[in-house]
Design a protein around this motif. Sequence first.
Motif, PDB file in Angstrom:
ATOM      1  N   TYR A 124      -1.528   3.374  -8.619  1.00  0.00           N
ATOM      2  CA  TYR A 124      -2.208   3.828  -7.409  1.00  0.00           C
ATOM      3  C   TYR A 124      -3.192   4.958  -7.672  1.00  0.00           C
ATOM      4  N   ARG A 163      -5.019   1.606   2.667  1.00  0.00           N
ATOM      5  CA  ARG A 163      -5.578   0.345   3.174  1.00  0.00           C
ATOM      6  C   ARG A 163      -6.949   0.589   3.828  1.00  0.00           C
ATOM      7  N   TYR A 210       0.848  -1.192   0.000  1.00  0.00           N
ATOM      8  CA  TYR A 210       0.000   0.000   0.000  1.00  0.00           C
ATOM      9  C   TYR A 210       0.879   1.236   0.000  1.00  0.00           C
TER      10      TYR A 210
END
Length: 197
Positions: A134, A105, A99
């Motif tokens: 991302y 998360r 992450y």
Amino acid sequence: MMQIKITDSLKKKIAVALLATGVGGPSAYVATELTAPSEGFYLTPYVDPVGLTTICVGHLVQKDEVVKPKYTEDECITIFVKDWLKHENQYNSLVKVPYKSEWMRAAGTDFTFNKGVGNVASSTYLRDLNNKDYDASCLQLTRWVYGKVGGVMKVLPGLVTRSTKQYAYCIGNEPGDYRTKMSQWRGGGMLGKETKP
């Protein structure tokens, strides 16, 4: 159905229960400040907009589960904490890359709590995340704003609000009140009084 207001006092009880299980600060914050208010806090069973029997904080009743006519706040908090941990574990099992932050998360766990692990597993959101794209992954959260109303898919304002907050957390934006709330929830300050981080 008996819905109760999620007060600062109730939020503190929820956060303290989550933190006691070892849930990280961002996860406890998102569960307390986004998931619980978005789902609502019900002391009696109700039927959700999709037609599923639900109790407490978005807990979908399973077919073999015994449903009581009424729950206490503490029972609902216990159920919510177990559900949050279950969804966090389900989400973690799907993600194959690191992450960017614990906020990412936490946003993904709220997304899984709301949409279900099956929807997350087959989503473009997860594909982008596991490809380490991302930014695209976080942006995908803002697309999940539709729900059926009278059999017709429509943009639901509550889902728009929720997905906007998920996006902000996913890209790593720490809320301005995070450190103050953590201090309060961990016993370092009184609710309603300002404390230094």
